[in-house]
Design an enzyme around this catalytic site. Structure first.
Site, short mmCIF file in Angstrom:
data_model
loop_
_atom_site.label_atom_id
_atom_site.label_comp_id
_atom_site.label_asym_id
_atom_site.label_seq_id
_atom_site.Cartn_x
_atom_site.Cartn_y
_atom_site.Cartn_z
N ASP A 1 -12.46 27.72 -36.16
CA ASP A 1 -12.44 26.36 -36.69
C ASP A 1 -13.23 25.38 -35.84
OD1 ASP A 1 -10.87 27.29 -38.72
OD2 ASP A 1 -8.97 26.66 -37.82
N VAL A 2 -13.06 25.48 -34.50
CA VAL A 2 -13.77 24.56 -33.61
C VAL A 2 -15.28 24.77 -33.73
CG1 VAL A 2 -14.13 23.87 -31.22
CG2 VAL A 2 -11.82 24.40 -32.03
N ASP B 1 -30.88 -15.29 -9.98
CA ASP B 1 -30.68 -15.47 -8.55
C ASP B 1 -29.81 -14.35 -7.99
OD1 ASP B 1 -27.89 -16.16 -8.92
OD2 ASP B 1 -28.53 -18.17 -9.50
N MET C 1 -20.41 -22.41 -1.14
CA MET C 1 -21.48 -22.28 -0.13
C MET C 1 -21.07 -22.92 1.20
SD MET C 1 -24.44 -23.38 -2.86
CE MET C 1 -23.40 -24.75 -3.41
N GLY D 1 -16.21 -12.39 -4.97
CA GLY D 1 -15.14 -12.62 -5.93
C GLY D 1 -15.36 -12.01 -7.30
N LYS E 1 -31.55 -17.09 -3.74
CA LYS E 1 -31.35 -18.06 -2.68
C LYS E 1 -30.15 -17.65 -1.85
CE LYS E 1 -32.86 -21.95 -5.55
NZ LYS E 1 -32.47 -23.28 -6.07
N GLY F 1 -22.00 -17.86 -11.84
CA GLY F 1 -21.03 -18.91 -12.12
C GLY F 1 -21.42 -19.74 -13.32
N ASP F 2 -21.27 -21.06 -13.19
CA ASP F 2 -21.64 -21.99 -14.25
C ASP F 2 -22.88 -22.76 -13.80
OD1 ASP F 2 -20.38 -23.61 -16.81
OD2 ASP F 2 -21.54 -24.90 -15.47
N LEU G 1 -17.10 37.86 -32.67
CA LEU G 1 -16.51 39.11 -33.16
C LEU G 1 -16.00 38.95 -34.58
CD1 LEU G 1 -14.56 40.19 -29.94
CD2 LEU G 1 -16.66 41.21 -30.85
N THR H 1 -16.94 -20.54 -13.88
CA THR H 1 -17.37 -20.91 -12.54
C THR H 1 -16.63 -20.10 -11.48
OG1 THR H 1 -17.80 -22.76 -11.05
CG2 THR H 1 -15.70 -22.78 -12.25
N ALA H 2 -17.25 -20.01 -10.30
CA ALA H 2 -16.69 -19.19 -9.24
C ALA H 2 -15.28 -19.62 -8.85
CB ALA H 2 -17.61 -19.24 -8.02
#
Length: 454
Positions: A22-23, A248, A382, A411, A270, A302-303, A43, A331-332
């Protein structure tokens, strides 16, 4: 990536299936549908195999597995109920450099058969690498329900137009603009589904005649704090449509893996004290690419409107009348705090949040007296290099020395690390983490041990 996803043409190519139950039947149906020149060795054979053989759709090889069966094969599938035989088939195929699929033993297989959504010529395959086949099947069922049956007709119709599109539209941007309008045309899709080919041709001619120059534009997209799962749906759509991605160093590799493969990528990373590309050059880069008719995505960690200098970039675009849009990101402060078990506000601890840039010397004097007030949470972006100065100023202006603080490194990513202590220890704690790190100051940090989950 444990398995490389690959669609291969098997039409007329010899393939071997070992097993007659079957498989093996399920594997045979797929191989026959792909047009393989299928040989099946076993067989005993199920009635389905005997029927296929009588119809001349495949060839039966009666007996124990024989390595000679692999001669001239492109693909081998071992689907018996005997693991030893399956392993023998796999070892023999490996020695002859033939890909082999093993039923119920993906860890030994050099090839796997995914769950398939067939909208020929459009094919969608879902695989868990053999780790969770039921999950793959459930996803396939969801996709089956989502994808209309007429997508295959639409894809087939598009294939007939590729040469003409390439001739009429010389730039990649123009072609992409046309195809996006083509595939988003509900009238065209419905017409093809109804089998009205003349009407489909009319609609297509309208699309060709109306296709304008691909306009240059810029989308400012917030990538979130790191975890790709925090990217917004609209942000994902923008980066998958972009001709150029300007990003970035705070944009994670997981996010970049979602970018369209043929998009140009420009790194303008940066870090504190070092700018790979100065901000005025970034502004000019966005402007020049858009003026060339490119669809540009400025991807920011982030934002983009929170210490991302997104406003400065858009001012330049606005001066030159370049169309732009903004997709905000998590945002972070929000992402890092949530993943660390630190609520930014809490009725008993903080009734306000202040997001503060840590570039103290460059950004001018801060209102330290107000920052040192109780019942608020401070989040310094920062600020790692200025941690000692932040500590000194807050203590000088009256914040208590035992005020809880947290430093969140990388984070929301799999590498996130959180170091906690008190304000009196902030300078010392800053030596234990690396950039990028966020500094959170406030009594809400004391809730971390109760609320942490990451």
């Amino acid at each position: 990536m444990e398995y490389f996803p690959l669609f291969c043409r098997l039409q007329g190519k010899r393939c071997l299936l070992v097993g007659g139950g079957d498989v093996a039947e399920r594997k045979a149906r797929l191989l026959l549908a792909a047009g393989a020149d299928l040989y099946v060795g076993a067989l005993d054979f199920s009635p389905a195999f005997q029927h296929w053989a009588q119809q001349g759709e495949l060839t039966l090889l009666d007996g124990h597995f024989d390595p000679r069966w692999l001669k001239n094969c492109w693909l081998v599938v071992a689907a018996t109920n005997d693991n030893n035989i399956n392993q023998q088939v796999a070892d023999t195929a490996e020695a002859q450099q033939i890909f082999c699929n093993l039923v119920d033993a993906p860890e030994q297989a050099s090839a796997i058969m995914p769950s398939i959504i067939d909208r020929s010529p459009l094919m969608v395959a879902v695989s868990s690498g053999g780790s969770a086949p039921v999950l793959a099947r459930l996803l396939r069922e969801k996709l089956e329900a989502m994808l209309p049956q007429h997508l295959g007709q639409l894809a087939q119709f598009a294939g007939k137009l590729r040469a003409r599109v390439k001739t009429e539209f010389h730039s990649m941007g123009q072609r992409r603009h046309f195809w996006e309008r083509f595939f988003k045309s509900d009238r065209l899709a419905q017409t093809l589904a109804n089998g009205d080919n003349p009407r489909a041709q009319q609609i297509t001619e309208t699309l060709f005649n109306a296709a304008p120059e691909a306009p240059g534009e810029v989308a400012l997209v917030g990538a979130g704090p790191g975890d790709a799962g925090l990217l917004t749906l609209k942000g994902l759509q923008q980066i998958q449509q972009a001709d150029v991605i300007v990003y970035d160093r705070l944009v994670s590799d997981d996010i970049l893996n979602l970018v369209r493969r043929d998009a140009e990528r420009v790194f303008v990373g940066k870090r504190a004290g070092y700018h790979c590309v100065p901000q005025d050059q970034i502004n000019q880069l966005l402007l020049e690419q858009a003026q060339r008719g490119k669809r540009v995505v400025r991807l920011k960690g982030g934002d983009p409107f929170i210490f991302g200098r997104g406003g400065e970039e858009l001012e330049v675009l606005a001066q030159h009348k370049i169309p732009f849009s903004v997709v905000p990101g998590i945002t972070a402060a929000s992402g890092c705090a949530a993943y660390s078990g630190i609520p930014l506000t809490h009725r008993d601890h903080a009734q306000s949040v202040r997001l503060v840039t840590g570039h103290l010397q460059k950004e001018g004097k801060l209102g330290w007296q107000k920052l040192a007030a109780e019942q608020q949470t401070l989040v310094f972006y920062m600020g790692l290099a200025q941690a000692t100065e932040i500590q000194r100023q807050l203590l000088t202006h009256g914040m208590r020395a035992d005020m809880p603080v947290a430093l969140v490194e990388n984070g929301t990513s799999a590498r996130q690390r959180v170091v906690t202590g008190t304000l009196a220890q902030l300078g010392e704690l800053s030596q234990q983490v690396i950039s990028p790190s966020l500094i959170i100051v406030g009594s809400v940090v004391s809730l971390r041990e109760t609320l942490r989950w990451f």
